[in-house]
Enzyme design. Structure first.
Site, PDB file in Angstrom:
ATOM      1  N   CYS A   1      59.963  30.223  72.462  1.00  0.00           N
ATOM      2  CA  CYS A   1      61.043  29.530  73.148  1.00  0.00           C
ATOM      3  C   CYS A   1      61.056  28.060  72.729  1.00  0.00           C
ATOM      4  CB  CYS A   1      60.958  29.597  74.662  1.00  0.00           C
ATOM      5  SG  CYS A   1      61.064  31.244  75.326  1.00  0.00           S
TER       6      CYS A   1
ATOM      7  N   LYS B   1      57.791  32.168  65.709  1.00  0.00           N
ATOM      8  CA  LYS B   1      56.801  31.523  64.837  1.00  0.00           C
ATOM      9  C   LYS B   1      55.561  31.101  65.620  1.00  0.00           C
ATOM     10  CE  LYS B   1      55.682  29.531  60.838  1.00  0.00           C
ATOM     11  NZ  LYS B   1      55.237  30.437  59.777  1.00  0.00           N
TER      12      LYS B   1
HETATM   13  O1  M6R Z   1      50.205  29.842  64.232  1.00  0.00           O
HETATM   14  P1  M6R Z   1      49.151  30.903  63.995  1.00  0.00           P
HETATM   15  O2  M6R Z   1      48.611  30.899  62.635  1.00  0.00           O
HETATM   16  O3  M6R Z   1      48.055  30.838  65.022  1.00  0.00           O
HETATM   17  O4  M6R Z   1      49.927  32.276  64.232  1.00  0.00           O
HETATM   18  C1  M6R Z   1      49.226  33.498  64.241  1.00  0.00           C
HETATM   19  C2  M6R Z   1      50.151  34.666  63.992  1.00  0.00           C
HETATM   20  O5  M6R Z   1      51.098  34.759  65.021  1.00  0.00           O
HETATM   21  C3  M6R Z   1      50.906  34.520  62.678  1.00  0.00           C
HETATM   22  O6  M6R Z   1      50.007  34.360  61.615  1.00  0.00           O
HETATM   23  C4  M6R Z   1      51.772  35.766  62.397  1.00  0.00           C
HETATM   24  O7  M6R Z   1      50.957  36.878  62.209  1.00  0.00           O
HETATM   25  C5  M6R Z   1      52.644  35.490  61.174  1.00  0.00           C
HETATM   26  N1  M6R Z   1      54.010  35.274  61.592  1.00  0.00           N
HETATM   27  C6  M6R Z   1      52.651  36.591  60.181  1.00  0.00           C
HETATM   28  O8  M6R Z   1      53.451  36.248  59.091  1.00  0.00           O
END
Ligand code: M6R
Length: 595
Positions: A2, A590
């Site tokens: 959000c 994201k």
């Molecule tokens: O911001 P982060 O690296 O902690 O996020 C972790 C996951 O949500 C993130 O890597 C997700 O798996 C990706 N969107 C995959 O491409």
């Protein structure tokens, strides 16, 4: 997850276009629904609906919305299905207050029951509405607006940022507890947003509120007060000098493709930074003497932890335990202590699952270090020290360049720990470019072939297991096909039964594992599968596989960094060919700031 944006201007004007543009910049945070509200004298104009910004803005005619104050919200649904009524912003019972939040209010259900019992009109199941009623409750009891917000803060459990305005006023108010919030000061306006990039096109003068602070925005100033006692907090604005180029597509049709092609540049910058970093010394020293070393992350960042674990063991003889962040507390929480070290890996630095694990680690006295991309994120503030990934903004929901730099960071740390010369890594940025150039034509040709399938496997071994898992995640995330990543040797223990004529199985074959992979290839080929292999050029593979996608020659530790690129490209092209937007895959966000 959000996104919120609010603005206060000196004069009433058409705020709709400003809100639409801000919402577009926040799209990556959620795109289940979009809403906008403008406030003008006693009138609140609230429009919202399910869908992406462009669709909803056109359907609800956001562009005609006028006022001197405005709020917009992008939703990634948690409390309440994506629907118009659950879309944000929300009104209070009488319709003279409007507010929106990002994050999660975990006692949403209990509070809603209380508000209904107190006679308030609760229209949705959404916790953003709960935030509005939490303020209304104290206004009804006769409190001033600011005090009502302070008291509401005490009632709302969870991590969130919240903005609210009332009719017949000239201000917006906001507060923050665990979620990101930035305020901006312009020539004749002030604004606030869940993130910095959405503010930068408007102003470079910013203030970063902290948890437990209430922000009041007038058109010409921003005031911070403590939720504890309402006392004034002095904080000078800072000037941000970062370039905005990073948040434009720069001629590419999608952010994802742009970010894939940025990998050599950001890898070069990272290596330069690591060479001069004091934090590297601190972290290496701790890793050397730690009893146990844990590598903690989610999704793509977890896959980088898997790579890190292999590098640290293979190169430096240092065992490291990779663990998905939400599993850290139940599995290792009771067993860890001050002799242990955790490396917490996150692009956003805001992933709640990671921050929860960090809290456990710190409560047990563990040394906790971060590897993060977003400077100023919660992880970078909470960890004792941290290493930046140097990727700039990664807008596309699928992580690409941040994965590469996470893996490269681990390779660098392992190389240093092993006492080896890190100059051997300097070749990597050019190799990344060469890989893209070398593999792109074959990947484009393969795209229509694989797009006939909604089910496939991606197999790796040793240092390439993490790459197979990451490739499979990318394929699932943006093509909506099922692709399972797994250890190549495990395939024969069950999944082999899925193989039929032309069934796609992708192998990621590291230079040290070719004979083993050749066995795997033959196991599937004799049963009719199409065995596609990503590997260095090798006549043995040419003789056995259905198709080899060659990458430049390097070494067994650099190879995984190259091998992930054709998988990123493949997911991208398959997604586009299926008519999807790879930057914003359905149901995702994201930044995941909820449990
Ligand atoms: O911001 P982060 O690296 O902690 O996020 C972790 C996951 O949500 C993130 O890597 C997700 O798996 C990706 N969107 C995959 O491409």
């Amino acid at each position: 997850m959000c996104g919120i944006f609010g603005i206060v201007t000196s004069d009433e004007k058409e705020l709709g276009p400003v809100l639409i543009e801000a919402a577009q910049r926040l799209t990556y945070r959620g795109y289940d629904s979009v809403g906008a509200a403008t406030l003008s004298g006693s009138r609140i104009d609230l429009r919202k609906d399910v869908g992406r910004v462009e669709e909803v803005a056109a359907r609800c005619n956001f562009s005609e919305m006028r006022g001197a104050r405005g709020i917009t919200q992008l939703r990634w649904a948690t409390f309440g299905e994506p629907s118009r009524v659950n879309s944000q912003p929300h009104l209070d019972s009488d319709g003279d207050m409007v507010g929106a939040h990002n994050g999660n209010v975990v006692n949403n259900f209990e509070l809603r029951q209380q508000f209904i019992a107190e006679g308030m009109i609760v229209r949705s199941e959404n916790d953003g509405e709960t935030c509005v009623h939490a303020v209304e409750r104290y206004i009804n009891k006769g409190y001033e607006f600011l005090d009502a917000i302070r008291l509401a803060y005490g009632d709302l459990e969870g991590d969130y940022a919240f903005v609210i305005g009332q009719a017949n006023d000239d201000k917006l108010y906001a507060m923050k507890k665990g979620s990101g919030l930035v305020a901006g000061i312009g020539e004749d306006f002030t604004c606030l947003s869940s993130d910095l990039p959405s503010i930068l096109p408007l102003t470079r003068q910013i203030i970063r509120p902290q948890d437990g602070e209430i922000i009041t925005l007038w058109a010409d100033r921003v005031e911070l007060r403590s939720v504890r006692d309402g006392s004034l907090i002095e904080r000078e604005p800072e000037t941000v000098t970062e370039s905005m180029d990073a948040v434009q597509k720069g001629g590419y049709p999608h952010f994802m493709l742009k970010e894939i092609h940025e990998q050599s540049r950001v890898a070069r910058e990272l290596l330069h930074l690591l060479d001069g970093s004091h934090e590297v010394e601190t972290i290496l020293e701790k890793i050397r003497t730690a009893r146990h070393l844990y590598l903690i992350g989610c999704g793509t960042s977890y896959h980088a932890c898997l790579s890190g674990s292999v590098y640290l063991a293979q190169l430096a003889g240092r065992p490291a335990i990779p663990i998905l962040a939400p599993q850290f507390t139940p599995q290792y929480g009771p067993a860890v202590g001050h002799e242990d070290v955790g490396l917490f890996v996150s692009q956003s630095g805001e992933t709640k699952d990671v921050l929860n694990a960090l809290e456990t680690a710190e409560s047990r006295g563990m040394a906790a270090y971060g590897i993060a991309n977003v400077i100023g994120s919660t992880l970078t503030k909470a960890a004792s020290c941290w290493l930046p990934l140097c990727c700039g903004y990664e807008i596309s929901v699928p992580a690409t360049k941040t994965f590469t730099n996470q893996v490269l960071t681990f390779l660098y740390l392992a190389t240093r720990l092993a006492g080896l010369d890190t100059r051997s890594l300097q070749a990597i940025p050019d190799l990344l470019d060469e890989t893209l150039e070398m593999t792109a034509p074959q990947i484009q040709a393969l795209t229509p072939v694989l797009n006939d399938w909604d089910d496939m496997y991606c197999l790796g071994y040793g240092a390439t297991l993490s790459i197979a898992l990451e490739g499979a995640l990318k394929l699932k995330e943006i093509t909506y096909a099922h692709c399972e990543g797994m250890l190549s040797t495990e395939f024969k223990h069950g999944p082999l039964s899925a193989v039929r004529q032309d069934y796609p199985v992708i192998f990621v074959a590291g230079p040290a594992d070719i004979p083993l992979i050749i066995s795997g290839i033959n196991e599937v080929r004799v049963r009719g599968a199409r065995a596609i292999v990503i590997a260095e050029p090798d006549p043995r593979l040419e003789a056995n596989a259905s198709q080899v996608i060659p990458v430049p020659k390097s070494d067994p530790h650099i190879f995984p960094l190259l091998a992930v690129l054709p998988l990123q490209l493949l997911s991208y092209h398959m997604s586009v060919a299926r008519g999807y937007d790879p930057d914003f895959p359905r149901n995702l966000s994201k930044t995941l700031t909820v449990d």
